[in-house]
Design an enzyme around this catalytic site. Structure first.
Site, PDB file in Angstrom:
ATOM      1  N   ARG A   1     119.809  57.719 -28.691  1.00 42.28           N
ATOM      2  CA  ARG A   1     118.801  57.480 -29.661  1.00 42.28           C
ATOM      3  C   ARG A   1     118.970  57.967 -30.787  1.00 42.28           C
ATOM      4  O   ARG A   1     119.876  59.096 -31.010  1.00 42.28           O
ATOM      5  CB  ARG A   1     117.531  58.116 -29.137  1.00 42.28           C
ATOM      6  CG  ARG A   1     117.196  57.857 -27.624  1.00 42.28           C
ATOM      7  CD  ARG A   1     115.882  58.474 -27.184  1.00 42.28           C
ATOM      8  NE  ARG A   1     115.610  57.973 -25.747  1.00 42.28           N
ATOM      9  CZ  ARG A   1     116.077  58.827 -24.629  1.00 42.28           C
ATOM     10  NH1 ARG A   1     116.875  59.749 -24.700  1.00 42.28           N
ATOM     11  NH2 ARG A   1     115.713  58.091 -23.618  1.00 42.28           N
TER      12      ARG A   1
ATOM     13  N   LYS B   1     114.880  63.374 -24.686  1.00 41.13           N
ATOM     14  CA  LYS B   1     113.589  63.568 -24.462  1.00 41.13           C
ATOM     15  C   LYS B   1     113.096  64.675 -23.763  1.00 41.13           C
ATOM     16  O   LYS B   1     113.881  64.783 -22.703  1.00 41.13           O
ATOM     17  CB  LYS B   1     112.698  62.242 -24.007  1.00 41.13           C
ATOM     18  CG  LYS B   1     112.845  61.007 -25.067  1.00 41.13           C
ATOM     19  CD  LYS B   1     112.095  59.962 -24.653  1.00 41.13           C
ATOM     20  CE  LYS B   1     112.022  58.697 -25.791  1.00 41.13           C
ATOM     21  NZ  LYS B   1     111.175  57.579 -25.404  1.00 41.13           N
TER      22      LYS B   1
ATOM     23  N   HIS C   1     118.475  51.215 -33.337  1.00 42.91           N
ATOM     24  CA  HIS C   1     118.161  50.794 -31.778  1.00 42.91           C
ATOM     25  C   HIS C   1     118.935  49.656 -31.280  1.00 42.91           C
ATOM     26  O   HIS C   1     119.152  49.479 -30.270  1.00 42.91           O
ATOM     27  CB  HIS C   1     116.691  50.806 -31.902  1.00 42.91           C
ATOM     28  CG  HIS C   1     116.236  50.946 -30.646  1.00 42.91           C
ATOM     29  ND1 HIS C   1     116.192  52.344 -29.851  1.00 42.91           N
ATOM     30  CD2 HIS C   1     115.407  50.266 -29.550  1.00 42.91           C
ATOM     31  CE1 HIS C   1     115.539  52.034 -28.808  1.00 42.91           C
ATOM     32  NE2 HIS C   1     115.162  50.998 -28.535  1.00 42.91           N
TER      33      HIS C   1
ATOM     34  N   ARG D   1     122.058  50.664 -30.075  1.00 40.51           N
ATOM     35  CA  ARG D   1     122.050  51.315 -28.893  1.00 40.51           C
ATOM     36  C   ARG D   1     121.710  50.179 -27.755  1.00 40.51           C
ATOM     37  O   ARG D   1     122.395  50.226 -26.799  1.00 40.51           O
ATOM     38  CB  ARG D   1     120.585  51.986 -28.689  1.00 40.51           C
ATOM     39  CG  ARG D   1     120.440  52.792 -27.510  1.00 40.51           C
ATOM     40  CD  ARG D   1     118.891  53.785 -27.562  1.00 40.51           C
ATOM     41  NE  ARG D   1     118.471  53.988 -26.487  1.00 40.51           N
ATOM     42  CZ  ARG D   1     118.565  54.946 -25.802  1.00 40.51           C
ATOM     43  NH1 ARG D   1     119.814  55.634 -25.934  1.00 40.51           N
ATOM     44  NH2 ARG D   1     117.749  55.407 -24.778  1.00 40.51           N
TER      45      ARG D   1
ATOM     46  N   HIS E   1     117.407  57.193 -19.477  1.00 41.19           N
ATOM     47  CA  HIS E   1     116.227  56.811 -19.121  1.00 41.19           C
ATOM     48  C   HIS E   1     115.954  57.594 -17.683  1.00 41.19           C
ATOM     49  O   HIS E   1     116.654  57.637 -16.880  1.00 41.19           O
ATOM     50  CB  HIS E   1     116.442  55.153 -18.731  1.00 41.19           C
ATOM     51  CG  HIS E   1     116.650  54.537 -20.081  1.00 41.19           C
ATOM     52  ND1 HIS E   1     117.135  53.124 -19.945  1.00 41.19           N
ATOM     53  CD2 HIS E   1     116.135  54.858 -21.301  1.00 41.19           C
ATOM     54  CE1 HIS E   1     117.058  52.604 -21.154  1.00 41.19           C
ATOM     55  NE2 HIS E   1     116.576  53.327 -21.821  1.00 41.19           N
TER      56      HIS E   1
ATOM     57  N   TYR F   1     117.941  45.123 -19.507  1.00 43.32           N
ATOM     58  CA  TYR F   1     119.192  44.753 -19.827  1.00 43.32           C
ATOM     59  C   TYR F   1     119.806  43.851 -18.873  1.00 43.32           C
ATOM     60  O   TYR F   1     121.089  43.252 -18.839  1.00 43.32           O
ATOM     61  CB  TYR F   1     120.235  45.897 -20.164  1.00 43.32           C
ATOM     62  CG  TYR F   1     119.762  46.791 -21.251  1.00 43.32           C
ATOM     63  CD1 TYR F   1     120.020  46.362 -22.529  1.00 43.32           C
ATOM     64  CD2 TYR F   1     119.181  47.953 -21.081  1.00 43.32           C
ATOM     65  CE1 TYR F   1     119.602  47.153 -23.608  1.00 43.32           C
ATOM     66  CE2 TYR F   1     119.050  48.783 -21.877  1.00 43.32           C
ATOM     67  CZ  TYR F   1     118.833  48.541 -23.432  1.00 43.32           C
ATOM     68  OH  TYR F   1     118.498  49.172 -24.530  1.00 43.32           O
TER      69      TYR F   1
END
Length: 305
Positions: free
Chosen positions: A153, A177, A249, A252, A275, A284
């Protein structure tokens, strides 16, 4: 109570500053709506008040994704109130989430990424470039190489500590995160670009006390993600790629899509992207259709009949 909720999200769940700011905007907007339109404080709202809020957002033209994000913030908030004994119920429990079509991510082709990488490398080594632009060109190349090599990210990328570049290991430890750490492999090309960047970075005496791998010009903070996004769009324009298709992004997305196109496992891509849920990575899978069709055609015993 909004402040108390945000303090809990920060202290107990390690929510990032951007996440906390987003929660604050959503909850304060909801507070204003329930006070003005429903005559009640948000913390005392009923299910009908929450449903009215979502209807009002829909009439105002907000996308289903924005409505769903607002509802998600409210669910977290009311669960906190229930856990604290402030409410005996959760008014969001019976409110249906807005239906939203999941848009396919914008991606760049492998050829387009290759053009970007070559152009960035050429500009970083251009002997005719103005002295004041050399460091920016070298930094842009290093950021681009790292982003495409790892799929980080952009906030993870620009906030990397300089210590990650000191290790001889073929990977970086990235804090994502919620403060979760993960390993991301780094290509030799990306390491070379980072090494070139470090040589210029460390010439400045301020670098001795700067903890960031990619500092801002002041060396008092990390480079802003908006600065990198601007430089990336400019690089894309010089490669003939429209600015609307260029962003950190998008790189990414390209990282994940190109891995899957070339045979990577979806679970591996999930881990590399950081994730928490495989369903997030499944966006994806559209890029796998051609490869799956080819695999069946070439390997299934009945495919030739």
């Amino acid at each position: 109570m909004i402040d108390a909720f945000l303090e809990m999200m920060s202290a107990e769940r390690g929510a990032a500053d951007n996440t906390l700011a987003s929660y604050r905007r959503d909850l304060e907007d909801a507070e204003r709506f329930t006070r003005s339109s429903c005559g009640t404080r948000l913390a005392e709202s009923a299910s009908s008040d929450i449903a009215a809020l979502l209807r009002d957002m829909e009439k105002a033209g907000f996308a289903a994704s924005s409505q769903a994000r607002r509802l998600s913030a409210l669910r977290q908030y009311f669960r906190f109130l229930h856990a604290e004994g402030i409410r005996a119920d959760d008014p969001t429990g019976v409110v249906m989430s807005p239906k939203r079509a999941r848009a396919l991510p914008k991606i760049l082709s492998e050829n387009e990424v290759d053009r970007l990488l070559h152009r960035a490398a050429d500009e970083a080594r251009d002997p005719s470039i103005a002295a004041g632009q050399v460091q920016s060109a070298v930094r842009t190349r290093a950021l681009l190489e790292l982003l495409y090599a790892t799929g980080m990210r952009v906030t993870e990328l620009v906030s990397l500590p300089v210590s990650v570049a000191w290790s001889e290991e073929p990977f970086f430890i990235v804090k994502g995160k919620g403060g979760k750490e993960r390993m991301v492999p780094v290509t030799q090309s990306a390491r070379d670009a980072v090494s070139d960047h470090l040589q210029l970075r460390d010439r400045d005496p301020r670098s001795a006390t700067c903890p960031w791998l990619f500092p801002a010009e002041s060396y008092t903070k990390a480079i802003a993600r908006q600065v990198f996004a601007r430089d990336l769009k400019a690089l894309g324009a010089r490669c003939g790629i429209p600015s609307a298709r260029m962003s950190p992004h998008v790189l990414r997305h390209a990282f994940a899509s190109h891995l899957l196109q070339n045979g990577a496992d979806l679970r591996v891509v999930q881990q590399l992207l950081g994730h928490a849920d495989i369903s997030t990575t499944q966006i994806y899978t559209h890029v796998m259709e051609e490869r799956l069709h080819r695999l069946v055609s070439e390997n299934h015993p009945l495919a030739c009949r």
